[in-house]
Design an enzyme around this catalytic site. Structure first.
Site: not given
Length: 316
Positions: A80, A130, A132
């Site tokens: 990620h 998240h 990412e």
């Protein structure tokens, strides 16, 4: 003649592992071969419990923070992506690290750096928290990037310099949702700089298109994937938007048989971090109760492969 009720399976293709996930898993496996166990991995290498458990059994140790990695131990960063501060800290401690960030995520990181260097403020379309998103925000100085999650966010945003904006997106978003947010940004800020190519990765787009292709012929859709897997959750949403009942399961054993009441045709797909083994496991479980007839529906063929980092190519 089987006395089991008939169940037609439409299996979406492409499904399951993408090139970035394949590469990340291989990096951990080769690091274990090269260094011996344990090899530490910062955050789940990909969002899939089966994959993580399999790598644990081979000698991978998963941690959330670099502080948990002992001095001198090898460490892998997840697919990620991580903030710049993480490899900097690893270097400062003399840790031998490997970066398994998906090359398509790395591409977004480099775009972010270039845009900020050009004096643009970035609007980043993604999901709060998240990994990412955290990794991308960590590529540029604080205050140079703003998160946009929804159409409402895009409508209400009041940037300090509306003529000096750019936007980027998380790679695992809903293609349709993102298009709606982008449409608002382009309408409100006509001078905004858009990415040269779509940031949503080919695998995410392809898997969503494959679900759309089977949804109209299905009574229900099962998506194999983890509850913290963004691209898997998007596949459930895509099916539901097409008017089909859909559910996310991690393994065949999670299947609630009641979900299949009244289902004559079942669609099956898997998120980009779910191995094909789990699809076969589900088909086998369904075959214990139903006379299963399966058909793969292929919308496109994926041929992309990513190179391994230097230093592991020889080990491979």
């Amino acid at each position: 003649m089987s006395d089991k009720p008939a169940l037609d399976l439409l299996i979406a293709a492409p499904r399951g592992f993408c090139a970035g996930v394949d590469r990340a898993i291989r990096i951990v496996e080769l690091a274990i071969e090269k260094h011996g166990a344990p090899v530490f991995v910062r955050h789940e290498i990909v969002h899939n419990k089966f994959v993580v458990d399999t790598l644990k059994a081979q000698g991978a140790v998963f941690v959330e923070d670099l502080d948990e990695v002992p001095d001198g131990a090898p460490v892998v960063f997840s697919a990620h992506g991580v903030p710049k501060s993480v490899p900097a800290d690893a270097q400062a401690r003399g840790l031998d690290y490997l970066d398994a960030t998906c090359p398509l995520v790395s591409k977004v990181h480099r775009q972010a750096e270039r845009l900020v260097a050009a004096g643009r403020h970035i609007l980043f379309v993604g999901h709060t928290g998240h990994p990412e998103v955290i990794g991308t925000f960590g590529q540029v100085p604080e205050g140079t990037i703003t998160l946009i999650e929804t159409v409402e966010d895009a409508e209400s945003l009041e940037p300090a310099d509306p003529d000096n904006l750019a936007f980027l997106t998380q790679t695992t978003l809903s293609v349709d949702d993102t298009a709606a947010v982008m449409a608002v940004l382009l309408r409100r800020f006509p001078t905004i700089v858009a990415p040269k190519a779509d940031d949503i990765c080919y695998a995410t787009s392809n898997r969503q298109a494959a679900v759309k292709a089977i949804a109209a012929s299905c009574d229900a859709v099962l998506v194999i994937g983890a509850p913290n897997s963004s691209n898997s959750l998007r596949l459930v949403e895509v099916a539901e938007r097409e008017g089909v009942r859909a559910a996310l399961i991690q393994r065949a054993t999670d299947l609630d048989w009641a979900f299949l009441d009244g289902v004559g045709t079942l669609g099956i797909t898997a998120g980009a971090s779910a191995p094909e083994l789990l699809v076969r496991e589900l088909v086998d479980r369904l075959a214990t109760r139903f006379a299963v007839a399966e058909r793969e529906v292929e919308t496109t063929r994926e041929t992309i492969a990513f190179k391994l980092p230097r230093g592991l190519e020889e080990a491979a």
